[in-house]
Design an enzyme around this catalytic site. Structure first.
Site, PDB file in Angstrom:
ATOM      1  N   SER A  93      21.618 139.692  21.240  1.00  0.00           N
ATOM      2  CA  SER A  93      21.564 140.957  21.695  1.00  0.00           C
ATOM      3  C   SER A  93      22.267 142.077  20.921  1.00  0.00           C
ATOM      4  CB  SER A  93      22.121 140.865  22.987  1.00  0.00           C
ATOM      5  OG  SER A  93      21.997 142.199  23.846  1.00  0.00           O
ATOM      6  N   ASP A 232      19.055 148.333  21.506  1.00  0.00           N
ATOM      7  CA  ASP A 232      20.162 147.238  20.781  1.00  0.00           C
ATOM      8  C   ASP A 232      18.891 146.298  20.114  1.00  0.00           C
ATOM      9  OD1 ASP A 232      18.705 145.845  23.037  1.00  0.00           O
ATOM     10  OD2 ASP A 232      20.620 144.798  23.401  1.00  0.00           O
ATOM     11  N   ASP A 234      17.723 143.483  20.737  1.00  0.00           N
ATOM     12  CA  ASP A 234      16.753 142.759  21.221  1.00  0.00           C
ATOM     13  C   ASP A 234      16.012 143.749  22.340  1.00  0.00           C
ATOM     14  OD1 ASP A 234      19.006 142.647  22.936  1.00  0.00           O
ATOM     15  OD2 ASP A 234      18.199 140.890  23.840  1.00  0.00           O
ATOM     16  N   ASP A 236      16.434 144.803  25.182  1.00  0.00           N
ATOM     17  CA  ASP A 236      16.498 144.938  26.706  1.00  0.00           C
ATOM     18  C   ASP A 236      17.313 146.056  26.843  1.00  0.00           C
ATOM     19  OD1 ASP A 236      18.789 143.837  25.708  1.00  0.00           O
ATOM     20  OD2 ASP A 236      19.089 142.219  27.099  1.00  0.00           O
TER      21      ASP A 236
HETATM   22 MG    MG Z   1      20.324 143.042  24.388  1.00  0.00          MG
END
Ligand code: MG
Length: 432
Positions: A93, A232, A234, A236
């Protein structure tokens, strides 16, 4: 090998120290024991492939059917999970580059809950997986369409009303190959920043917070863009910069999305700003434990229309229970394209509150602190995660940290004086 425990965001640690390929094989075998068809993806980190191949090896060793989708965002993987029993995302993340981790998803995009994660932990601990006979080992499939499927799903839901100029800072993470392409397909004029996948994250810190986003802010104002978007590692998470190049407060963005998405109910964590209640007086605001997984679980349980966290996670249950920063970016651009009001003006029309966050080193138990907090003259109390006490025009959240010997204090109110007074009072109670 030290047993790593799954937390609210899966399992995460430093590559080859805490998260090793041996552990990843065990995770693959454990997941394979409860799921038959699994889709696996990874982010742009240097250690991602090492862990991905080991997870896949573990899955195959117990006879699992594996589909790889290669480098994708977490919401792309969560969306791909709809056609499988489970999705495994290899990502750390927003953590620094040396980290790697694994996060598990259900077919509806919801991350594995506590009970499911405990099952996986116990299977890893047992170390007694039933290995497949050579005849039952499956071939690995590769699905090259995961990103375009995710983009097509979003395109079927959003459209812009006028041309928008958008600067996208992908932070050299997995969004590099997703968000800029999606926004271009929507008809936006897209300028990219840090949008080459690179596990060294040379452009900026992985976490999309103001200190990492000065280049995005400068580029938005120098190109006269309508909006800046950052993710960020990844994707999400999604945060925004307004047309003046100023960071948009995530509390305000939460309220902004809420105005369009939340008809009846909206879920936020207990540390969310009272701005939400002020901007959305006709919406039932449900407060839950801090952590996007808890917000998603509460949305599902209560049938809420929308939810999110001031960390930059936005959950649109009509799309997925996984926070989807890619969808959030496109939805924000769509909403801004449909109004003539300047985003900055809209944001400044929202009420301003003073918020103060801090922590106190504390190793003892909470009993005495609890007793003193309960003796205060508050008008409302919520104990879902620590103690959230409401007073006139000011509230406080006192919450022990889950990972460090700290007690965290959040105070928010209408004036600095109210906030400072309450903060100091609570600080003294904790110090004893
Ligand atoms: Mg993330």
């Amino acid at each position: 090998m030290k047993l790593m425990k799954f937390g609210s965001s899966g399992i995460r640690g430093i590559a080859n120290q805490e998260i090793t390929s041996e552990l990843a094989v065990q995770i693959g075998r454990a997941v394979g024991a409860v799921c038959n068809r699994v889709v696996v993806g990874c982010d742009t980190r240097r250690a991602a492939e090492m862990i991905e191949y080991a997870v896949v090896s573990g899955l195959l060793s117990v006879g699992c059917r594996v589909t790889r989708v290669n480098m994708v965002t977490t919401p792309t993987l969560a969306y791909a999970a709809r056609n499988h029993d489970c999705g495994i995302m290899v990502t750390a993340s927003h953590n620094p580059p040396e980290y790697i981790g694994v996060k598990l998803f259900n077919p509806d995009g919801m991350a594995f809950d506590r009970e499911q994660q405990t099952t996986i932990e116990e299977l890893i601990k047992d170390r007694n997986p039933e290995l497949a006979s050579w005849k039952d080992m499956q071939e690995v499939r590769t699905d090259k369409n995961a990103v375009s499927d995710h983009i097509s799903m979003i395109l079927s839901k959003v459209s812009i009303k006028r041309k928008m100029k958008v600067v996208v800072d992908s932070g050299c993470g997995a969004a590099s190959l997703t968000t800029p392409y999606l926004l271009r397909e929507m008809g936006c004029d897209v300028i990219t920043l840090n949008s080459q996948p690179d596990g060294f994250f040379p452009g900026r810190g992985v976490e999309p917070k103001e200190e990492n986003l000065f280049a995005l802010q400068a580029l938005v104002s120098s190109t006269n863009a309508d909006i800046g978007i950052a993710h960020d590692g990844d994707a999400d998470r999604m945060v925004a910069v307004d047309e003046r190049g100023e960071m948009v407060s995530n509390d305000k963005l939460l309220a902004f999305f809420g105005e369009y998405e939340a008809e009846k109910k909206m879920v936020v964590p207990v540390d969310a700003s009272m701005l939400i209640d002020a901007v959305l007086p006709n919406v039932e605001i449900i407060r839950t434990r801090v952590g996007d997984v808890f917000v998603a679980e509460e949305i599902k349980k209560t049938g809420a229309d929308f939810g999110g966290e001031a960390s930059g996670t936005w959950i649109f249950p009509k799309v997925s229970y996984c926070p989807d920063g890619v969808y959030a970016a496109s939805r924000l651009v769509e909403l801004l394209s449909s109004t003539t009001e300047k985003f900055a003006d809209k944001l400044s029309s929202m009420p301003e509150y003073v918020i103060k966050r801090g922590s106190v080193l504390h190793r003892g138990n909470m009993d005495k602190i609890e007793e003193e907090l309960l003796a205060l003259n508050f008008s409302g109390i919520d104990t879902i995660d620590g103690f959230r006490l409401t007073f006139d025009d000011v509230w406080v959240l006192v919450r022990p940290s889950g990972t460090e010997p700290l007690i965290r204090i959040t105070v928010e109110g209408k004036t600095k004086q109210l906030v400072d007074e309450l903060y100091n009072k609570i600080y003294k109670i904790i110090k004893g």
